[in-house]
Design a protein around this motif. Structure first.
Motif, PDB file in Angstrom:
ATOM      1  N   ALA A  93       0.833  -1.255  -0.103  1.00  0.00           N
ATOM      2  CA  ALA A  93       0.095  -0.095  -0.026  1.00  0.00           C
ATOM      3  C   ALA A  93       0.923   1.226  -0.117  1.00  0.00           C
ATOM      4  O   ALA A  93       0.485   1.992  -0.780  1.00  0.00           O
ATOM      5  CB  ALA A  93      -0.908  -0.036   1.168  1.00  0.00           C
ATOM      6  N   GLN A  94       1.790   1.308   0.812  1.00  0.00           N
ATOM      7  CA  GLN A  94       2.753   2.633   0.836  1.00  0.00           C
ATOM      8  C   GLN A  94       3.621   2.649  -0.386  1.00  0.00           C
ATOM      9  O   GLN A  94       3.757   3.793  -1.062  1.00  0.00           O
ATOM     10  CB  GLN A  94       3.616   2.375   2.096  1.00  0.00           C
ATOM     11  N   SER A  95       3.962   1.520  -1.053  1.00  0.00           N
ATOM     12  CA  SER A  95       4.565   1.448  -2.282  1.00  0.00           C
ATOM     13  C   SER A  95       3.733   2.434  -3.372  1.00  0.00           C
ATOM     14  O   SER A  95       4.182   3.344  -4.249  1.00  0.00           O
ATOM     15  CB  SER A  95       5.048   0.176  -2.714  1.00  0.00           C
ATOM     16  N   LEU A  96       2.719   1.925  -3.405  1.00  0.00           N
ATOM     17  CA  LEU A  96       1.694   2.265  -4.601  1.00  0.00           C
ATOM     18  C   LEU A  96       1.271   3.483  -4.441  1.00  0.00           C
ATOM     19  O   LEU A  96       1.368   4.342  -5.260  1.00  0.00           O
ATOM     20  CB  LEU A  96       0.385   1.543  -4.585  1.00  0.00           C
ATOM     21  N   LEU A  97       1.128   4.078  -3.171  1.00  0.00           N
ATOM     22  CA  LEU A  97       0.826   5.514  -2.839  1.00  0.00           C
ATOM     23  C   LEU A  97       2.114   6.636  -2.967  1.00  0.00           C
ATOM     24  O   LEU A  97       1.706   7.627  -3.430  1.00  0.00           O
ATOM     25  CB  LEU A  97       0.124   5.604  -1.552  1.00  0.00           C
ATOM     26  N   LEU A  98       3.184   5.757  -2.746  1.00  0.00           N
ATOM     27  CA  LEU A  98       4.458   6.482  -3.036  1.00  0.00           C
ATOM     28  C   LEU A  98       4.338   6.966  -4.766  1.00  0.00           C
ATOM     29  O   LEU A  98       4.645   8.187  -5.196  1.00  0.00           O
ATOM     30  CB  LEU A  98       5.690   5.982  -2.759  1.00  0.00           C
ATOM     31  N   ASN A  99       3.970   5.973  -5.564  1.00  0.00           N
ATOM     32  CA  ASN A  99       3.961   5.946  -6.729  1.00  0.00           C
ATOM     33  C   ASN A  99       2.932   6.872  -7.274  1.00  0.00           C
ATOM     34  O   ASN A  99       3.130   7.818  -8.315  1.00  0.00           O
ATOM     35  CB  ASN A  99       3.835   4.736  -7.540  1.00  0.00           C
ATOM     36  N   ARG A 100       1.793   7.000  -6.572  1.00  0.00           N
ATOM     37  CA  ARG A 100       0.690   8.004  -7.037  1.00  0.00           C
ATOM     38  C   ARG A 100       0.806   9.432  -6.477  1.00  0.00           C
ATOM     39  O   ARG A 100      -0.124  10.069  -6.911  1.00  0.00           O
ATOM     40  CB  ARG A 100      -0.501   7.572  -6.617  1.00  0.00           C
ATOM     41  N   GLN A 101       2.211   9.589  -5.706  1.00  0.00           N
ATOM     42  CA  GLN A 101       1.974  11.152  -5.654  1.00  0.00           C
ATOM     43  C   GLN A 101       2.455  12.233  -6.502  1.00  0.00           C
ATOM     44  O   GLN A 101       1.874  13.440  -6.417  1.00  0.00           O
ATOM     45  CB  GLN A 101       3.176  11.212  -4.469  1.00  0.00           C
ATOM     46  N   THR A 102       3.001  11.596  -7.687  1.00  0.00           N
ATOM     47  CA  THR A 102       3.290  12.598  -8.604  1.00  0.00           C
ATOM     48  C   THR A 102       3.437  11.967 -10.009  1.00  0.00           C
ATOM     49  O   THR A 102       3.680  10.596  -9.971  1.00  0.00           O
ATOM     50  CB  THR A 102       4.498  13.387  -8.334  1.00  0.00           C
ATOM     51  N   ASP A 103       3.318  12.742 -11.257  1.00  0.00           N
ATOM     52  CA  ASP A 103       3.487  11.760 -12.271  1.00  0.00           C
ATOM     53  C   ASP A 103       5.225  11.928 -12.518  1.00  0.00           C
ATOM     54  O   ASP A 103       5.541  11.274 -13.405  1.00  0.00           O
ATOM     55  CB  ASP A 103       2.929  12.575 -13.663  1.00  0.00           C
ATOM     56  N   ARG A 104       5.930  12.311 -11.689  1.00  0.00           N
ATOM     57  CA  ARG A 104       7.586  12.649 -12.038  1.00  0.00           C
ATOM     58  C   ARG A 104       8.102  10.801 -11.536  1.00  0.00           C
ATOM     59  O   ARG A 104       7.812  10.412 -10.436  1.00  0.00           O
ATOM     60  CB  ARG A 104       8.170  13.456 -11.098  1.00  0.00           C
ATOM     61  N   GLN A 105       8.828  10.548 -12.536  1.00  0.00           N
ATOM     62  CA  GLN A 105       9.190   9.086 -12.162  1.00  0.00           C
ATOM     63  C   GLN A 105      10.597   9.470 -11.157  1.00  0.00           C
ATOM     64  O   GLN A 105      11.515  10.384 -11.362  1.00  0.00           O
ATOM     65  CB  GLN A 105       9.816   8.651 -13.345  1.00  0.00           C
ATOM     66  N   ARG A 106      10.482   8.648 -10.215  1.00  0.00           N
ATOM     67  CA  ARG A 106      11.337   8.711  -9.224  1.00  0.00           C
ATOM     68  C   ARG A 106      12.107   7.217  -8.760  1.00  0.00           C
ATOM     69  O   ARG A 106      11.595   6.418  -9.279  1.00  0.00           O
ATOM     70  CB  ARG A 106      10.897   9.044  -8.015  1.00  0.00           C
ATOM     71  N   THR A 107      13.087   7.273  -8.098  1.00  0.00           N
ATOM     72  CA  THR A 107      13.830   6.163  -7.418  1.00  0.00           C
ATOM     73  C   THR A 107      13.522   6.017  -6.030  1.00  0.00           C
ATOM     74  O   THR A 107      13.357   7.019  -5.258  1.00  0.00           O
ATOM     75  CB  THR A 107      15.265   6.219  -7.854  1.00  0.00           C
ATOM     76  N   ALA A 108      13.519   4.651  -5.656  1.00  0.00           N
ATOM     77  CA  ALA A 108      13.175   4.612  -4.185  1.00  0.00           C
ATOM     78  C   ALA A 108      14.254   3.324  -3.938  1.00  0.00           C
ATOM     79  O   ALA A 108      14.383   2.332  -4.477  1.00  0.00           O
ATOM     80  CB  ALA A 108      11.675   4.025  -4.021  1.00  0.00           C
ATOM     81  N   LEU A 109      14.566   3.329  -2.652  1.00  0.00           N
ATOM     82  CA  LEU A 109      15.459   2.452  -1.840  1.00  0.00           C
ATOM     83  C   LEU A 109      14.522   1.816  -0.813  1.00  0.00           C
ATOM     84  O   LEU A 109      14.038   2.546   0.237  1.00  0.00           O
ATOM     85  CB  LEU A 109      16.652   3.106  -1.515  1.00  0.00           C
ATOM     86  N   VAL A 110      14.812   0.501  -0.637  1.00  0.00           N
ATOM     87  CA  VAL A 110      14.420  -0.447   0.537  1.00  0.00           C
ATOM     88  C   VAL A 110      15.689  -0.864   1.187  1.00  0.00           C
ATOM     89  O   VAL A 110      16.349  -1.753   0.683  1.00  0.00           O
ATOM     90  CB  VAL A 110      13.314  -1.277   0.241  1.00  0.00           C
ATOM     91  N   ALA A 111      15.649  -0.405   2.336  1.00  0.00           N
ATOM     92  CA  ALA A 111      16.947  -0.915   3.117  1.00  0.00           C
ATOM     93  C   ALA A 111      16.354  -1.434   4.340  1.00  0.00           C
ATOM     94  O   ALA A 111      15.978  -0.723   5.396  1.00  0.00           O
ATOM     95  CB  ALA A 111      18.025   0.175   3.637  1.00  0.00           C
ATOM     96  N   PRO A 112      15.994  -2.777   4.411  1.00  0.00           N
ATOM     97  CA  PRO A 112      15.309  -3.254   5.727  1.00  0.00           C
ATOM     98  C   PRO A 112      16.578  -3.818   7.106  1.00  0.00           C
ATOM     99  O   PRO A 112      17.801  -3.013   6.751  1.00  0.00           O
ATOM    100  CB  PRO A 112      15.075  -4.869   5.173  1.00  0.00           C
ATOM    101  N   GLN A 113      16.146  -4.228   8.055  1.00  0.00           N
ATOM    102  CA  GLN A 113      16.920  -4.432   8.988  1.00  0.00           C
ATOM    103  C   GLN A 113      18.033  -5.324   8.512  1.00  0.00           C
ATOM    104  O   GLN A 113      17.931  -5.929   7.677  1.00  0.00           O
ATOM    105  CB  GLN A 113      16.242  -4.985  10.116  1.00  0.00           C
TER     106      GLN A 113
END
Length: 795
Positions: free
Chosen positions: A435-455
């Motif tokens: 859910a968080q990933s989809l809402l991040l993508n829907r924030q803007t039409d600008r293509q962005r990068t995202a990093l997932v750094a777990p424990q």
């Protein structure tokens, strides 16, 4: 017989007293006391709550459905109330889409309880329960076509599994239990997908010790056998490897883990709590795990941390106060690249630094870049973002000095923390992540990068949830995979924050877990002792390599929250090194007595190491150079070279100027005049040799010479008489007559041979002291020259 009036009055009074507590009970229970099953008013209050029945959603598939799919929800219901629930059914309710990421955060904190949300799907998709007994758990399965959910616009919807039913106390339909979760809905490919990088860490706690076997292969010694359990089938690291192999992830590896598993492929030892060593038996498991890892990382990007994953924050905040601490980070980085290349046969990327939980400040950045890293993996909750920015910016941004920060999204990175052993918690974590990933993508039409750094060290259950979520994300319609190097080199978002927080902003909770300054002082003391020790070795790699890596392990991030274990490990390394150093030592001496003006004092050095030692010198010092000179002054140095397992006696020439006791000190030094090992002290007692004593000795020698001359003449005479030769003049009878002229004396007994004749007739025995004229003894006198190198001295 009817009771008397007095008795009837007594009975009525007792009845009133007995019922008084029952009349007061409803008022007491209304104040928060537990309800009784046979109290209708109280039971009704408890049964109307949405927590009467616990609803657990244990499986939701597909996690991110598209058109034409059928949504399947499986779970369990448990009656927590005190009365049976009848006429019950569980159905699926669909709420309105969430407006943003913060709304999902709020909903996650209120997953159960409260009034039901949204509309229930047609009852034909519900599951009915005729009766739910108190304390009883029953399974349920809901299968609903996606089109029956009436989902309209793309987004994240709240869905709920809600149980409706009634009880005897409240005989009407009501919501008795509810569990909310999230449903991402993006049936068609998004116009711009978020390029997402997922780090997959292979990191473990420190297991190898500095100790090695005293054999040619230097058998590794582990402090415990926990690592074998982690890489065994079903273990944490085995799960991480198996799950990560099927995903598009960036491997982040601690080389210490590789070195430890590699050591387990050969013979190794495990030290028990009592200090006893037992043989490890998991060679096959270690070989299988390494083989699978080598296959998984082929043609993949591998990011290596410095050896043993040093705690960058501890170094920055406490280690820099101790001279020399920072130099270990560069050594750990160099060792990391070599270890990964040797064991996995891939060239790793060592340009990244990953502080604990991605928390950074300016001091941490300085320390991280000092070892060659130019990219810092941070986290958004530590780095901070501008309040004027209405969307989550891309991960990479410049922070000055040619260094970039790659900022991981905090919500995505922390989605799998906590206890995920239950299927309910695991399923909720997966849905919240998506859910968080989809809402991040829907924030803007600008293509962005995202990093997932777990424990750093996910549990097996956390790893399973992570893998399920990442697989759904990579198979979804709003994100696409990307390597860490591509994310780090992407064009920075112009609105992203580039200001690194100050040291005051570092989280206090994390600061309390750091290694203290005293830990780095102890580490440096060990390093100094190691530097002093290695110069005397002929093969320093047998010591420098294991102890160098042990020093790296002393600074590991894995010690956070384990203060006692960290202290014990450092102490163990220090004591073991001191024990090895003491294997080359001086042998204690008792008091020495010197009779005369000059004498030789021997001092013995022993080497119980596996290898020869060299580049040592032994210094003998007198505390009174006027009374007792050693060599030409108050002290003298002599070079020492000792083979393995031997001792050597080093001899010093001394000259006494006066009588009396003098303290003498023996100390080993390295070539650069650094003391090595412990000093020994002994007393030398000098006694004067007077002229009278010399005269007595000279007289004794003269008497010995005269006695020897007399014995010589007696032998000479005996030999002449036996051969019949006349005496030499002056050696016959005093009257000058020849005794043989009297003729034979037949009646007389033969004369017994004289003592001189026996000695002449018998050869000299080796066990009888010989006279000065006897031949030389078979055994040469003891040499007073210094012993040769490697000579063994019996003591």
């Amino acid at each position: 017989m009817s009771p008397s009036p007095a008795r009837r009055l007594l009975r009525r009074t007792g009845a009133l007293l007995a019922t008084a507590p029952l009349l007061a009970a409803p008022a007491l229970l209304a104040g928060g006391q537990p309800a009784e099953a046979d109290t209708p008013a109280v039971a009704s209050a408890a049964a109307t709550g949405t927590s009467t029945v616990d609803v657990a959603v244990n499986e939701l598939s597909p996690s991110a459905p598209v058109g034409g799919d059928t949504l399947t929800i499986k779970g369990k219901v448990t009656n927590k109330g005190r009365q049976p629930v009848t006429g019950a059914h569980i159905g699926l309710r669909v709420g309105t889409p969430y407006g943003g990421r913060s709304a999902v955060d709020e909903a996650a904190r209120n997953g159960t309880g409260g009034a039901p949300d949204g509309n229930e799907v047609p009852s034909k998709y519900a599951e009915k329960f005729a009766r739910l007994e108190p304390g009883v758990t029953q399974d349920f399965t809901l299968s609903v076509p996606v089109k029956a959910l009436n989902l309209s616009a793309d987004g994240v919807y709240q869905i709920s599994a809600a149980l409706m039913g009634q009880t005897a106390a409240a005989p009407y339909q009501q919501t008795l239990g509810i569990q909310r979760t999230f449903l991402p809905w993006q049936p068609d490919a998004a116009g711009s997908r978020t390029k997402t990088t997922v780090l997959w860490p292979l990191i473990s706690k420190t297991g190898l010790t500095a100790e090695t076997g005293t054999n040619e292969t230097q058998t590794a010694v582990f402090g415990n056998d926990d690592l074998a359990q982690e890489i065994a089938p079903g273990g944490r690291l085995q799960q991480m490897l198996a799950l990560g192999s099927s995903l598009d992830v960036t491997w982040v590896i601690d080389p210490d883990l590789l070195a430890s598993v590699d050591a387990m492929t050969e013979a190794y030892k495990v030290k028990g709590a009592n200090g006893r060593l037992t043989s490890g038996r998991h060679q096959a498991v270690a070989k299988e795990w390494l083989k699978d890892l080598q296959a998984a990382v082929q043609d993949q990007k591998v990011v290596t941390l410095p050896f043993a994953d040093p705690d960058l924050a501890s170094l920055a905040h406490n280690g820099t106060k101790v001279t020399g601490s920072l130099s270990h980070l560069k050594d750990a980085t160099d060792a990391a690249v070599k270890a990964v290349d040797t064991i996995l046969h891939v060239t790793p990327d060592a340009s990244y630094a990953w502080p604990t939980e991605g928390a950074v400040d300016r001091d941490i950045v300085k320390v991280a870049t000092s070892a060659g890293a130019n990219k810092i993996i941070a986290r958004s909750d530590s780095f901070g973002e501008s309040e004027n920015l209405s969307y989550t910016p891309s991960a990479a941004r410049p922070i000055g000095g040619g260094t970039s920060a790659v900022v991981a999204d905090a919500r995505l990175s922390t989605a799998f923390q906590g206890d995920l052993t239950s299927a309910e918690r695991s399923t909720l974590a997966v849905q919240e992540f998506l859910a968080q990933s989809l809402l991040l993508n829907r924030q803007t039409d600008r293509q962005r990068t995202a990093l997932v750094a777990p424990q750093r060290t996910p549990t097996a259950s956390q790893a399973q949830a992570m893998a399920k979520a990442v697989a759904a994300l990579q198979g979804g319609t709003w994100a696409q995979s990307q390597s860490l190097s591509a994310t780090a080199s992407a064009k920075p978002d112009p609105g992203a924050t580039t200001r690194v927080p100050s040291a005051r902003a570092y989280p206090s909770k994390l600061r309390k877990q750091e290694l203290p300054e005293s830990a780095f002082e102890q580490i440096q003391a060990t390093q100094r002792e190691l530097e002093n020790f290695k110069v005397v070795l002929t093969d320093e790699s047998r010591v420098v390599t294991p102890f160098g890596r042990a020093v790296d392990r002393e600074m590991s991030t894995s010690w956070r929250g384990r203060t006692a274990a960290s202290d014990g490990f450092r102490t163990g390394v220090s004591e073991y090194l001191s024990g090895l150093t003491d294997q080359v030592s001086l042998i204690d001496k008792s008091e020495v007595k010197l009779s005369g003006r000059s004498a030789t004092i021997p001092v013995s050095v022993q080497n119980n190491l596996w290898q020869d030692v060299d580049h040592l010198k032994l210094r003998l010092t007198s505390d009174n150079g006027t009374r007792l000179k050693i060599g030409d002054g108050a002290f003298q140095d002599q070079e020492v070279t000792i083979t393995s397992g031997h001792s050597q006696s080093v001899k010093f020439t001394t000259t006494a100027k006066a009588t009396g006791p003098v303290w003498v000190y023996a100390q080993l030094f390295t070539e650069d005049n650094q003391p090595y090992g412990k000093q020994i002290a002994f007393q030398v007692d000098v006694t004067e040799v007077t002229p009278t004593v010399m005269l007595v000795i000279a007289g004794g020698v003269l008497l010995l010479v005269l006695a020897g001359f007399r014995m010589y003449t007696q032998r000479k005479r005996a030999a002449a008489e036996k051969s019949g030769e006349p005496d030499e003049p002056g050696t016959g009878d005093t009257d000058g007559t020849d005794d043989t002229k009297d003729g034979p004396q037949d009646d007389a007994e033969p004369a017994a041979p004289s003592e001189s004749e026996d000695e002449a007739a018998s050869p000299a025995r080796a066990d009888v002291p010989q006279q000065p004229s006897d031949p030389m003894a078979d055994t040469a006198s003891e040499s007073t020259a210094p012993s040769g190198t490697g000579e063994r001295v019996d003591r």
